[in-house]
Structures are given as structure tokens and as C-alpha cells.
Design an enzyme around this catalytic site. Structure first.
Site, mmCIF file in Angstrom:
data_model
loop_
_atom_site.group_PDB
_atom_site.id
_atom_site.type_symbol
_atom_site.label_atom_id
_atom_site.label_comp_id
_atom_site.label_asym_id
_atom_site.label_seq_id
_atom_site.Cartn_x
_atom_site.Cartn_y
_atom_site.Cartn_z
ATOM 1 N N SER A 47 0.827 -1.294 0.100
ATOM 2 C CA SER A 47 -0.165 -0.137 0.214
ATOM 3 C C SER A 47 0.772 1.369 -0.010
ATOM 4 O O SER A 47 0.214 2.194 0.213
ATOM 5 C CB SER A 47 -1.032 0.102 1.261
ATOM 6 O OG SER A 47 0.033 0.065 2.387
ATOM 7 N N SER A 116 2.529 -7.232 2.643
ATOM 8 C CA SER A 116 2.055 -6.150 3.638
ATOM 9 C C SER A 116 0.791 -6.031 3.407
ATOM 10 O O SER A 116 -0.076 -6.833 4.115
ATOM 11 C CB SER A 116 2.964 -4.751 3.049
ATOM 12 O OG SER A 116 2.959 -3.745 4.017
ATOM 13 N N PHE A 117 0.127 -5.096 3.101
ATOM 14 C CA PHE A 117 -1.503 -4.575 3.121
ATOM 15 C C PHE A 117 -2.003 -5.684 2.299
ATOM 16 O O PHE A 117 -2.955 -6.163 2.724
ATOM 17 C CB PHE A 117 -1.599 -3.342 2.495
ATOM 18 C CG PHE A 117 -2.752 -2.967 1.632
ATOM 19 C CD1 PHE A 117 -3.927 -2.650 2.134
ATOM 20 C CD2 PHE A 117 -2.562 -3.372 0.288
ATOM 21 C CE1 PHE A 117 -4.939 -2.575 1.388
ATOM 22 C CE2 PHE A 117 -3.645 -3.240 -0.708
ATOM 23 C CZ PHE A 117 -4.996 -2.769 0.004
ATOM 24 N N ASP A 237 12.983 -5.423 8.571
ATOM 25 C CA ASP A 237 12.018 -4.744 8.308
ATOM 26 C C ASP A 237 11.567 -3.591 9.485
ATOM 27 O O ASP A 237 11.110 -3.851 10.426
ATOM 28 C CB ASP A 237 10.554 -5.515 8.154
ATOM 29 C CG ASP A 237 9.748 -5.066 7.545
ATOM 30 O OD1 ASP A 237 9.358 -3.698 7.482
ATOM 31 O OD2 ASP A 237 8.747 -5.772 6.976
ATOM 32 N N HIS A 265 12.065 -4.436 4.145
ATOM 33 C CA HIS A 265 10.534 -4.837 3.949
ATOM 34 C C HIS A 265 10.168 -5.160 2.346
ATOM 35 O O HIS A 265 9.150 -5.968 2.047
ATOM 36 C CB HIS A 265 9.605 -3.497 4.108
ATOM 37 C CG HIS A 265 7.926 -3.721 3.909
ATOM 38 N ND1 HIS A 265 7.283 -4.590 4.887
ATOM 39 C CD2 HIS A 265 6.950 -3.052 3.437
ATOM 40 C CE1 HIS A 265 5.982 -4.421 4.775
ATOM 41 N NE2 HIS A 265 5.840 -3.513 3.795
#
Length: 304
Positions: A47, A116-117, A237, A265
């Protein structure tokens, strides 16, 4: 069904690798990538500002497309997918978009990879529509509650500025050389396309802890997941703490966790070859078992 493009749209797609095919999903004209043949694997991007499916998955798609059908849509509010005024960007919409995307392509079941998102969206999709998912890969994933990090706070609070984008890019990679000035410029320009910042700003307004909580699935539902699940995290991360993957590991019965050292990340970018090998090996186990993943469109399951 896929939309028919005119000559201008086709020319734009040829000039811009972020644009590939289009299909209607959740009432949105959705831009997506579709490469290779074989068992389908659906990639869900993160995101960050200026992100798209191509920006997230560009180094991974060609390698995995050698043995699979790789699908990667721009999620609602991101990339080159249609933006409609008044859209409420929330987990229900993103899950519905994925399911209707699969329906439109007549894919009954797929492997699902979320970053992630996108991990939160993939996790919720597997929980609400378990028969549509064969195996699950969650990378640096949201989806459980955790304390908002300073990096994520700045990323979600982004306002267009090339220097701010340069600083945000530094958060993503352990090796800062990967977050070049050129990459920051490209992502900044993507973030100022018409409608891009308006939709992005509407997703995660302050206080931003609420959006971490909104993307989290109930722990009892996570613990009931029947899917074989591969969790991947960079040890360094700064955006999503490794504790989220450790929590998911403790909850998901059939899960395993791989941690990359000296990695932030951007696991799929910083450790591309190892990430591809890891994912391919994990998905190939199910191939060897002869588990069918594609077929006619599956009836919509009732969302939980």
C-alpha cells in the site's frame, strides 16, 4: 469479461509496463497482469504511495511465469485501476475485488501471495472464501493487530513531495542503494497522477492505528485456517515488525516462517532469487499432490 481496448489504450499499455490487461471486478475497471501458463497464482501488492502491481512484483513475475499463470491486479485505489468518486476503500471492497476478479477469469481456486497490506487482503480472502484458495503466502504481512511503526505512519501519511518520497523509499530496503533517487522520482510521479493522491489520502487518515486494526482479521478465524501457509519476513523490516509474522505463525496451524537476514520490507526485491525459489518450492509441493487449482467459476461464498 475483459474490456476491449481502443488503439490509444493499447499503445499506452505498450509504452507503460505497469499497464497490461483490463477486467471488471467489484464494479471497477481493473488493470492487471497476466503471464504464463499452468496453476494460477494471484499476487496482491502493498500500500505504499505510487505503488502498483507491476512496481511490487516486476522482478518476481517473469521467473514464476515459467511454470505458472501469474496474475497481479492493481487493487482498488491503486495503480491504473479505475477510481470512482465516493468509493470507500476498505477490506470488504478489496476482498470482493479479488473474488470477482477470479470469477471474471473463471478461476475456481488459486494460490494467493500477499505483500504487507496485500497480506491482510489475502488473509481475509482465505478466511472468508477458503475454497477459493489452495496455498497462502504472506510476506511482511499485516492482518493481525500491532503497534503502528513510525515508518508506516509516515508512509500512510504521505503527501506528494519528491524528498519525502525519497525518505520513504529508504524505509523499505535494508540496502539503501536499492532506494535510488531515480526510483523515488518514478514513484513520486506515480503518486501525482490524476486521482492517485485523493484516493490514497482517503484510505489511511490519522489516527492511523485504526487502519491497522481495521485490516486485522479475528484471531479465532486465523487460527481456523486450513491452508498450508508460508510466512516470509525481512529481519530488518522497519515498516511491519517481524512480530506480526511470529504472531501469524503461532495462530495458523499449518504455517511455516522464513526470515531473511539483512533484509527490510522489500523481500521480493532485495532477495528476489531466494524468494522465487522459496515460493516455487512451496507451491510445487501442492502441484505434486495433484491438487487442482483452476476450473469453472466458483459460486460466491457468503462473506463472514
Amino acid at each position: 469479461m475483459s474490456t476491449t481496448w481502443n488503439g490509444g489504450a493499447q499503445a499506452a499499455a505498450q509504452a507503460n509496463p505497469e499497464i497490461h490487461k483490463r477486467i471488471n471486478a467489484a464494479g471497477l475497471d481493473t488493470n492487471y497482469h497476466d503471464h504464463g501458463d499452468g496453476p494460477p497464482v494471484l499476487f496482491v501488492h502493498g500500500s505504499g504511495p505510487g505503488v502498483s502491481a507491476y512496481a511490487n512484483w516486476r522482478p518476481v513475475m517473469p521467473a514464476l511465469a515459467r511454470s505458472r499463470r501469474v496474475l497481479a491486479p492493481d487493487m482498488a485505489g491503486f495503480g491504473y485501476t479505475e477510481r470512482k468518486p465516493g468509493t470507500k476503500y476498505e477490506l470488504d471492497l478489496w476482498v470482493r475485488q479479488l473474488i470477482e476478479f477470479l470469477d471474471a477469469l473463471s478461476i475456481e481456486r488459486t494460490d494467493l501471495v500477499g505483500n504487507s497490506f496485500g497480506g491482510a487482503v489475502a488473509l481475509a480472502t482465505a478466511i472468508r472464501h477458503p475454497s477459493r484458495v489452495r496455498r497462502l503466502v504472506l510476506m511482511g504481512s499485516v492482518g493481525v493487530k500491532f503497534e503502528l511503526t513510525p515508518a508506516l505512519d509516515e508512509i500512510w501519511g504521505y503527501r506528494p513531495d519528491v524528498q519525502v518520497m525519497r525518505r520513504i523509499m529508504d524505509y523499505f530496503a535494508y540496502d539503501r542503494r536499492l532506494a535510488s533517487d531515480e526510483l523515488a522520482r518514478i514513484r513520486y510521479e506515480a503518486s501525482i497522477r490524476p486521482g492517485a493522491q485523493e484516493s490514497y489520502a482517503s484510505m489511511f487518515p490519522a489516527p492511523r492505528q485504526q487502519w491497522i486494526d481495521a485490516l486485522a482479521s479475528p484471531e479465532e478465524a486465523i487460527a481456523a485456517l486450513p491452508h498450508e501457509t508460508l510466512l516470509v519476513h525481512g529481519r530488518d523490516d522497519r515498516v511491519i515488525p517481524m512480530a506480526t509474522s511470529l504472531k501469524l505463525l503461532s495462530l495458523i496451524p499449518r504455517s511455516q516462517l522464513h526470515v531473511f537476514s539483512r533484509c527490510g520490507h522489500w523481500t521480493q526485491i532485495e532477495q528476489t532469487a531466494r524468494f522465487v525459489e522459496l515460493v516455487e518450492s512451496f507451491l510445487s509441493e501442492a502441484d505434486a499432490e495433484g491438487v487442482v487449482v483452476a476450473g469453472s467459476a466458483h459460486p460466491m461464498e457468503k462473506a463472514q
